[in-house]
Design an enzyme around this catalytic site. Sequence first.
Site, PDB file in Angstrom:
ATOM      1  CE  LYS A 237      37.838  50.743   7.492  1.00 31.43           C
ATOM      2  NZ  LYS A 237      38.430  51.602   8.509  1.00 31.43           N
TER       3      LYS A 237
HETATM    4  N1  GLU Z   1      40.197  47.475  11.859  1.00 31.52           N
HETATM    5  C1  GLU Z   1      40.173  48.739  12.532  1.00 31.52           C
HETATM    6  C2  GLU Z   1      39.605  49.795  11.611  1.00 31.52           C
HETATM    7  O1  GLU Z   1      39.643  49.622  10.411  1.00 31.52           O
HETATM    8  C3  GLU Z   1      41.545  49.204  12.964  1.00 31.52           C
HETATM    9  C4  GLU Z   1      42.082  48.396  14.050  1.00 31.52           C
HETATM   10  C5  GLU Z   1      43.358  48.896  14.687  1.00 31.52           C
HETATM   11  O2  GLU Z   1      44.167  49.568  14.023  1.00 31.52           O
HETATM   12  O3  GLU Z   1      43.558  48.574  15.840  1.00 31.52           O
HETATM   13  O4  GLU Z   1      39.109  50.790  12.081  1.00 31.52           O
END
Ligand code: GLU
Length: 307
Positions: A237
């Site tokens: 990201k």
């Molecule tokens: N917040 C995590 C991410 O954006 C994903 C967490 C999850 O799906 O367990 O990579």
Amino acid sequence: MSDPNDHPAGIVHRGRFAPSPTGDLHAGSLLAALGSWLFARRAGGEWLVRIEDLDPPREVAGAADRQLAALQAFGLEPDGPVVRQSARGALYQDALERLMSSGHAFECHCSRADLAAIGGIHHQCVAARRRARPAVRFRVPAGSRVAFDDLVRGRQVQEVWATVGDFVLRRADGYWAYQLAVVVDDADQGITDVVRGADLLDSTGRQILLQRALGVTVPRHAHLPLVTGADGQKLSKSEAAWPVDPADPLPALRHAWAGLGQDPAVLAEATSVGGLLACARAGFRPESIGTRPVGPVVDIGRGALPS
Ligand code: GLU
């Protein structure tokens, strides 16, 4: 492992999409969002969105709101209020205290240099000196190996003790670690199915150990293909160069669909987001999801879909 069907009364499937606000939604995160949404819709279940804003130094201003607006533009509407991890510290604190009092967690004064000297994997404290603000780690029992059945990838076995060691639950800088927060939130929100990108496959063994230590139900897991950039590397990201365009949602949804191994012909007639998602729901075949990375994203709309 606890029985994966042992969930609160009446809930057959509750899934979630849990982006960290470190950049705009990209092709990889859209694939995870669409995939988790499709699993939930196919099961007649619910789908939630959680913003994982635990790490302010890595957060990009306005990213969470743009991610939510993008999901809306892609027609992926959550079935309940969006929660933000930044507001849930009391839940993590409570879980941490339980883990400490049951002996599953401990304060750790080791520095990075201390750990580097022992090969980087924590099996016991080797701190040269005490810190004013220690980290808190989960104690991984010697020899721990965790097995689970991934709905996409089949049987997985992870050597958590040998390859990960005691892992951090609260960082020395005071921030909550992803591993603790995700487990506490999935349990608190009654998530039955964790459907997410394969970049998180390695975290699953740690999360199952935490779920067992906290006495909460272990969800089912499905890890979806990664989307790679033109260089073959995983999209993250923070690579702002690859956002999907919410103003032109159909090509990106088609790419995500194809990345999930689904037949592009199912969406051929769709001319609106609602129409496309209705076709996708009806035609979704989870057994067709592959395990290999897909991409590159630059081929969206040019017919070069993943094999
Ligand atoms: N917040 C995590 C991410 O954006 C994903 C967490 C999850 O799906 O367990 O990579």
